[in-house]
Design a protein around this motif. Structure first.
Motif, mmCIF file in Angstrom:
data_model
loop_
_atom_site.group_PDB
_atom_site.id
_atom_site.type_symbol
_atom_site.label_atom_id
_atom_site.label_comp_id
_atom_site.label_asym_id
_atom_site.label_seq_id
_atom_site.Cartn_x
_atom_site.Cartn_y
_atom_site.Cartn_z
ATOM 1 N N LYS A 126 24.182 104.649 89.677
ATOM 2 C CA LYS A 126 24.813 103.434 89.151
ATOM 3 C C LYS A 126 25.530 102.639 90.241
ATOM 4 C CE LYS A 126 25.195 105.207 84.432
ATOM 5 N NZ LYS A 126 23.984 104.483 84.013
ATOM 6 N N PRO A 152 21.213 94.275 86.898
ATOM 7 C CA PRO A 152 21.008 94.855 85.566
ATOM 8 C C PRO A 152 20.933 96.378 85.639
ATOM 9 C CG PRO A 152 19.531 92.993 85.927
ATOM 10 C CD PRO A 152 20.178 93.281 87.242
ATOM 11 N N ASP A 153 21.370 97.046 84.572
ATOM 12 C CA ASP A 153 21.348 98.507 84.536
ATOM 13 C C ASP A 153 19.951 99.036 84.838
ATOM 14 O OD1 ASP A 153 24.011 98.601 83.895
ATOM 15 O OD2 ASP A 153 23.703 98.959 81.756
ATOM 16 N N GLY A 154 19.892 100.082 85.643
ATOM 17 C CA GLY A 154 18.621 100.725 85.953
ATOM 18 C C GLY A 154 17.733 99.941 86.886
ATOM 19 N N THR A 155 18.304 98.936 87.575
ATOM 20 C CA THR A 155 17.510 98.049 88.420
ATOM 21 C C THR A 155 18.038 98.054 89.845
ATOM 22 O OG1 THR A 155 17.121 96.598 86.526
ATOM 23 C CG2 THR A 155 16.669 95.675 88.691
ATOM 24 N N PRO A 214 12.464 93.005 91.762
ATOM 25 C CA PRO A 214 13.368 93.897 91.027
ATOM 26 C C PRO A 214 12.593 95.134 90.575
ATOM 27 C CG PRO A 214 12.760 92.006 89.681
ATOM 28 C CD PRO A 214 12.145 91.778 91.031
ATOM 29 N N VAL A 215 13.133 96.296 90.871
ATOM 30 C CA VAL A 215 12.456 97.574 90.629
ATOM 31 C C VAL A 215 13.280 98.395 89.643
ATOM 32 C CG1 VAL A 215 11.686 99.722 91.721
ATOM 33 C CG2 VAL A 215 11.440 97.557 92.930
ATOM 34 N N GLN A 216 12.595 99.144 88.780
ATOM 35 C CA GLN A 216 13.292 100.053 87.871
ATOM 36 C C GLN A 216 12.784 101.476 88.080
ATOM 37 O OE1 GLN A 216 12.399 98.561 83.970
ATOM 38 N NE2 GLN A 216 10.375 99.499 83.900
ATOM 39 N N PHE A 217 13.657 102.446 87.807
ATOM 40 C CA PHE A 217 13.248 103.839 87.983
ATOM 41 C C PHE A 217 12.855 104.498 86.660
ATOM 42 C CE2 PHE A 217 17.909 103.600 88.124
ATOM 43 C CZ PHE A 217 18.254 104.352 87.010
ATOM 44 N N ASP A 218 12.982 103.785 85.545
ATOM 45 C CA ASP A 218 12.427 104.261 84.276
ATOM 46 C C ASP A 218 10.920 104.023 84.322
ATOM 47 O OD1 ASP A 218 11.563 104.777 81.720
ATOM 48 O OD2 ASP A 218 12.892 103.333 80.742
ATOM 49 N N VAL A 254 16.617 103.875 95.334
ATOM 50 C CA VAL A 254 16.478 104.304 93.945
ATOM 51 C C VAL A 254 17.551 105.327 93.597
ATOM 52 C CG1 VAL A 254 15.020 105.600 92.336
ATOM 53 C CG2 VAL A 254 14.017 103.788 93.743
ATOM 54 N N ALA A 270 20.689 103.641 92.875
ATOM 55 C CA ALA A 270 20.678 103.031 91.551
ATOM 56 C C ALA A 270 20.841 104.072 90.453
ATOM 57 C CB ALA A 270 19.386 102.245 91.357
#
Length: 281
Positions: free
Chosen positions: A128, A165-168, A238-242, A122, A125
């Protein structure tokens, strides 16, 4: 980092420590793809989540464990390892890929929140950097990771070629054993640990507590990481940190807080001063 090459630069981290079998196997695969720098904790840091070190100094030393590999051990957390790698080794020039693991033990479902392995990915990511966390269902110190290597190489090649993808980032988990049926792109299962604290007594007759628990899956969908692993598939989530619960914003905007004004008024968040000028909050 001293190597100059057209090959991609790859940062390898983990939470099981720099001498763990899993990171050696991950490092071996990454050497087939690019220039490798390893930054890992000097001792196991499992379950650290996204902890960072702000109240004490961090030791950071170069080591020669494997010939021809640039390696550093860190006294801090897995996230510290990524931060130091980016800032001190790559000197702000981001690596092309950050990979974390291979963790001894699964990081499927809710485990992603506790995992030092996944938190390191994370952090990559957040910087970036295309990032992937790898884990396998085997806690043994001498676990056999050989059946994971061709999958890891293929997944990393796809990320290097296509980006993310951005943020992923990707959370990749492997079942134990070599009877793998392929790859499943999944969602995170609705599951959790049913925990207990077992009370024990030390030699001085003082009580202490040991965390135990049973993993319980409440999700019967066939599109989850738990289902995939139980059926001998490699799971990719797929994981996001938002962490914003976007679906809840409309509901909260309907609340009447009774304080005047509108509930969706945006103010300036408070800032909390941390040691050495770090800003949290």
């Amino acid at each position: 980092m001293t190597k100059q090459s057209t090959k991609p630069n790859i940062l390898v981290v983990n939470d099981d420590g720099i001498t763990a079998t899993g990171i050696k196997n991950l490092m071996d695969v990454m050497q087939e793809l690019g220039n490798v720098v390893v930054v890992a904790p000097d001792s196991p840091q499992s379950g650290m989540g996204h902890a960072i070190t702000i109240g004490k100094p961090i030791r950071f030393d170069k080591v020669d464990l494997y010939e021809g590999v640039e390696m550093y051990k860190c006294s801090g957390t897995p996230v510290d390892c990524v931060k130091l790698g980016v800032n001190k080794i790559f000197k702000g020039k981001k690596p092309d890929l950050c990979v974390s693991g291979i963790n001894h033990g699964l990081n499927n479902s809710i485990n992603v929140l506790y995992s030092g392995t996944m938190s390191a990915a994370v952090e990559g990511a957040i910087e970036k950097i295309p990032s992937i966390g790898f884990s396998m269902d085997d806690f043994a110190a001498d676990a056999d990771f050989s059946h994971t290597k061709k999958y890891i190489k293929s997944i990393c090649e796809q990320v290097l070629a296509n980006g993310l993808p951005d943020g992923t980032l990707l959370n990749v988990n492997f079942p134990k054993g070599d009877n793998l049926k392929g790859i499943k792109i999944c969602r995170q299962a609705n599951a959790k640990w049913m925990e207990e604290f077992e009370e024990r007594t030390d030699p001085y007759k003082r009580p202490y507590y040991w965390l135990t628990g049973v993993f319980q899956n409440f999700d019967h969908g066939e599109d989850t990481d738990v289902w995939a692993l139980e059926h001998n598939f490699v799971s990719i989530v797929p994981v996001q940190f938002d962490l914003t619960a976007h679906h809840a914003i409309q509901t909260l905007n309907s609340w009447d807080f009774g304080l005047g004004g509108k509930s969706n008024t945006q103010g300036t968040p408070n800032k909390i001063a941390a040691p050495d000028g770090i800003n949290l909050g």
